[in-house]
Design a protein around this motif. Structure first.
Motif, short mmCIF file in Angstrom:
data_model
loop_
_atom_site.label_atom_id
_atom_site.label_comp_id
_atom_site.label_asym_id
_atom_site.label_seq_id
_atom_site.Cartn_x
_atom_site.Cartn_y
_atom_site.Cartn_z
N GLY A 196 -36.16 0.41 -0.51
CA GLY A 196 -37.03 1.46 -0.74
C GLY A 196 -38.24 1.45 0.42
O GLY A 196 -38.08 0.46 1.04
N CYS A 197 -39.18 2.38 0.23
CA CYS A 197 -40.22 2.39 1.09
C CYS A 197 -41.25 1.12 1.14
O CYS A 197 -41.82 0.67 -0.06
N VAL A 198 -41.24 0.41 2.45
CA VAL A 198 -42.17 -0.75 2.27
C VAL A 198 -43.89 -0.50 2.11
O VAL A 198 -44.32 -1.14 1.48
N TYR A 199 -44.12 0.65 2.65
CA TYR A 199 -45.46 0.93 2.38
C TYR A 199 -45.68 1.39 0.63
O TYR A 199 -46.82 0.97 0.08
N CYS A 200 -44.74 2.08 0.23
CA CYS A 200 -44.84 2.44 -1.35
C CYS A 200 -45.08 0.93 -2.03
O CYS A 200 -45.86 0.75 -2.87
N ARG A 201 -44.08 0.18 -1.75
CA ARG A 201 -44.03 -1.22 -2.20
C ARG A 201 -45.48 -1.96 -1.96
O ARG A 201 -45.97 -2.62 -3.12
N SER A 240 -47.91 9.28 -3.54
CA SER A 240 -46.52 9.55 -3.39
C SER A 240 -45.76 9.59 -2.07
O SER A 240 -46.66 9.32 -1.22
N HIS A 241 -44.50 9.13 -2.08
CA HIS A 241 -43.96 8.70 -0.80
C HIS A 241 -44.05 10.16 -0.03
O HIS A 241 -43.21 11.04 -0.03
N ARG A 242 -44.96 10.28 1.38
CA ARG A 242 -44.80 11.11 2.13
C ARG A 242 -44.84 10.71 3.67
O ARG A 242 -45.69 9.97 4.03
N TYR A 293 -40.75 5.79 6.27
CA TYR A 293 -42.09 5.94 6.74
C TYR A 293 -43.27 6.67 5.96
O TYR A 293 -42.64 7.55 5.17
N HIS A 294 -44.16 6.28 5.76
CA HIS A 294 -45.01 6.81 5.09
C HIS A 294 -46.52 7.12 5.42
O HIS A 294 -47.29 5.90 6.28
N TRP A 295 -46.96 8.20 5.62
CA TRP A 295 -48.07 8.07 6.58
C TRP A 295 -49.60 7.71 5.87
O TRP A 295 -49.67 7.39 4.93
ZN LIG Z 1 -43.56 5.35 0.88
#
Ligand SMILES: [Zn+2]
Ligand SMILES: [Zn+2]
Length: 332
Positions: A196-201, A240-242, A293-295
């Protein structure tokens, strides 16, 4: 005991040395200009002092490059990149490599008001700035030569601003800058590892711990990263994942403007109006819509200058643990 923390995405280490915080600290002020400047090229009436505008928000009908605007985007008079023509290798000799410096370097004049700094603009005015960034990003994206764009703001002379009238800038480039490329590679590897997205995590972990959160909003999280390079370094990212900024809906950016204004006001109160840099991290235009990637928007107060150790080692020493910085920002 100081701690050496690793950024969860890139191979960057930061020495968190709270003991150093006891050194004398004199906040530098990025106070708003108090005197009118008849030579200011960003004031209404001086439109001919800038290259012709490429975008404007206006009060009703108006001719380009005349007064009656609320926001203008103009090419930088002294651009870092620019010009027509293809991106091609030039002047190659031995190990020395270069490509033609094609790109855009534009200035967003955020308001006709010479005296009001960005943080004190109305939320609607800040929203117009963010919407202008989105529109310009979409414009660059339609140019096949352009791969990425960097939006940034330098508030105060110590942060690199050369003109007092509030403005920010965008440089659009024929490549992804090194830091973004490194981050994309790190984020992709982390995504494969975590599923999954490391930034969300990282945001979930920050929320769970709670001590690095500045504001836990409905749409955006305002927080201090685990390994911040600078005291009071603050990130704003969508909940949210963007992956990319320019794919945000207009009403989402209007909500961001309110969050950003509150955050800058907190920093202003905590740091006595310290100068700051602000920079957007967003997926390159040719990256599709990556899951990894997550801005985010980074706000980097200027309380000390990177010095010999930082330049030499690539490490940073930060004397304010992010948990302490966030705790203060929550209360002001
Ligand atoms: Zn994310
Ligand atoms: Zn001005």
């Amino acid at each position: 005991m100081p701690e050496i923390r690793k950024d969860p995405v890139v191979d960057r280490w930061v020495i968190i040395a709270a003991e150093r915080n006891r050194r004398p600290f004199s906040p530098r002020s990025a106070a708003a200009p108090v005197e009118a400047d008849p030579a200011c090229p960003f004031c209404p009436g001086a439109e001919h002092e800038t290259p012709p505008e490429v975008y404007a928000v206006t009060e009703g009908l108006r001719l380009p490059d005349t007064p009656g605007w609320r926001l203008r985007v103009v090419p930088n008079k002294f651009p870092a990149l620019g010009g027509e023509g293809p991106v091609e290798e030039v002047g190659i000799a031995g190990l020395s490599r270069a490509v033609s410096g094609v790109g855009f370097h534009e200035v967003i004049i955020e308001t006709p008001d010479h005296f009001t700094p960005f943080a004190r603009l109305a939320p609607e005015e800040i929203a117009e700035v963010l919407l202008a960034v989105k529109r310009r990003f979409l414009h660059y994206k339609s140019d096949p030569r352009i791969v990425s764009a960097q939006f940034f703001k330098n508030q105060g002379p110590e942060a690199g601003a050369s003109l007092a009238h509030t403005h920010c800038q965008i440089i659009a480039m024929p490549m992804a800058p090194h830091r973004l490329a490194e981050e994309l590679a790190g984020a992709r590897a982390a995504h494969d590892r975590l599923g999954g997205c490391v930034y969300c995590r990282a945001m979930e972990e920050a929320l769970l711990a709670g001590d690095r959160i500045v504001e836990d909003g409905e749409d955006y999280l305002v927080y201090a990263p685990w390994a911040p390079r600078f005291p009071f370094e603050t990130w704003i990212a969508p909940m949210s994942h963007r992956p990319r900024f320019e794919a945000m809906e207009d009403d989402e950016l209007i909500a961001l403007a309110r969050t950003l204004k509150r955050t800058l006001a907190r920093l202003d109160r905590a740091l006595g109006g310290a100068p700051y840099n602000m920079a957007l991290a967003s997926a390159p235009f040719d990256a599709g819509s990556p899951d990894w990637y997550h801005w985010r928007l980074e706000i980097l107060p200027v309380t000390a200058r990177p010095a010999g150790f930082e330049w030499g080692s690539g490490f940073f020493i930060n004397a304010t643990p992010p948990e302490e910085g966030a705790a203060l920002l929550r209360t002001v």
